[in-house]
Design a protein around this motif. Sequence first.
Motif, PDB file in Angstrom:
ATOM      1  N   ASN A  34      -2.760   5.267   4.438  1.00  0.00           N
ATOM      2  CA  ASN A  34      -2.562   4.837   3.052  1.00  0.00           C
ATOM      3  C   ASN A  34      -3.439   5.635   2.100  1.00  0.00           C
TER       4      ASN A  34
ATOM      5  N   VAL B 209      -5.101   4.590  -0.349  1.00  0.00           N
ATOM      6  CA  VAL B 209      -6.363   3.917  -0.644  1.00  0.00           C
ATOM      7  C   VAL B 209      -7.449   4.335   0.347  1.00  0.00           C
ATOM      8  N   GLU B 210      -7.053   4.721   1.551  1.00  0.00           N
ATOM      9  CA  GLU B 210      -8.023   5.135   2.562  1.00  0.00           C
ATOM     10  C   GLU B 210      -8.604   6.521   2.277  1.00  0.00           C
TER      11      GLU B 210
ATOM     12  N   ARG C 176      -8.861   7.812  -1.039  1.00  0.00           N
ATOM     13  CA  ARG C 176      -9.020   7.956  -2.488  1.00  0.00           C
ATOM     14  C   ARG C 176     -10.273   8.720  -2.871  1.00  0.00           C
ATOM     15  N   THR C 177     -11.265   8.790  -1.990  1.00  0.00           N
ATOM     16  CA  THR C 177     -12.447   9.601  -2.305  1.00  0.00           C
ATOM     17  C   THR C 177     -12.402  10.976  -1.652  1.00  0.00           C
TER      18      THR C 177
ATOM     19  N   PRO D  39      -9.362   0.253  -8.403  1.00  0.00           N
ATOM     20  CA  PRO D  39      -9.545  -0.584  -7.215  1.00  0.00           C
ATOM     21  C   PRO D  39     -10.533  -1.710  -7.481  1.00  0.00           C
TER      22      PRO D  39
ATOM     23  N   TYR E 168      -1.461  11.130  -7.885  1.00  0.00           N
ATOM     24  CA  TYR E 168      -1.412   9.911  -7.077  1.00  0.00           C
ATOM     25  C   TYR E 168      -2.590   8.974  -7.373  1.00  0.00           C
ATOM     26  N   ARG E 169      -3.069   9.009  -8.609  1.00  0.00           N
ATOM     27  CA  ARG E 169      -4.149   8.099  -8.990  1.00  0.00           C
ATOM     28  C   ARG E 169      -3.616   6.670  -9.010  1.00  0.00           C
ATOM     29  N   PRO E 170      -4.464   5.701  -8.721  1.00  0.00           N
ATOM     30  CA  PRO E 170      -3.986   4.312  -8.709  1.00  0.00           C
ATOM     31  C   PRO E 170      -3.615   3.840 -10.103  1.00  0.00           C
TER      32      PRO E 170
ATOM     33  N   MET F 222       0.832  -1.182   0.000  1.00  0.00           N
ATOM     34  CA  MET F 222       0.000   0.000   0.000  1.00  0.00           C
ATOM     35  C   MET F 222       0.878   1.248   0.000  1.00  0.00           C
ATOM     36  N   THR F 223       0.427   2.248  -0.742  1.00  0.00           N
ATOM     37  CA  THR F 223       1.174   3.493  -0.848  1.00  0.00           C
ATOM     38  C   THR F 223       0.820   4.409   0.323  1.00  0.00           C
TER      39      THR F 223
END
Length: 172
Positions: free
Chosen positions: A68, A70-71, A73-74, A131, A125-127, A1-2
């Motif tokens: 992270n 991902v936590e 991302r919104t 996901p 920093y887009r995945p 995880m980033t």
Amino acid sequence: MTPITRAHRIYFALVGSFALWVGLWGYFVPSEISRAIPWQVPTLHARFIGAMYLSGMVLMGLALISRNLVEVRTAVPMAAIWTGMLLLVSLLHLDEFDYSRPPVWFWFGAYIAYPVMGAWLAYRYRPAQPPKTSAAAPDWVRVYLFIQGVVCAALAACLFFAPAWMASIWPW
């Protein structure tokens, strides 16, 4: 995880602190909300604005302590879109602002910087891969959200196309 970057933390702290400032004045001292936003509004409006800003502060505070990307991302696109829309609405009503007041200049500075910063963070920093989707929501949740969306869209259309009539039937 980033892990979350320093730039993210700075962004969350800036947006969150402004949301806290407006939220505190609007919710707890509504008669003085013009210290935080460029115009005076009635008490009920000020408290509603304050509550919205305090909820935004909670989102930014939780994003700030996340670990992270991902936590959050919104959270980044939400903040960028929200602040961008406020800038757009402000630009449509430039004649409503008293440019001799410092809150006006801070308002425009913040609502120019925050969407630009948020858009840059979201893009930078887009995945690499989208996901993975989670399980579908239960049917009752989808039905409830659909009904809520229809009601809100109908109310918004009425408020947009017949504001005088809506004001005449509003309970307060």
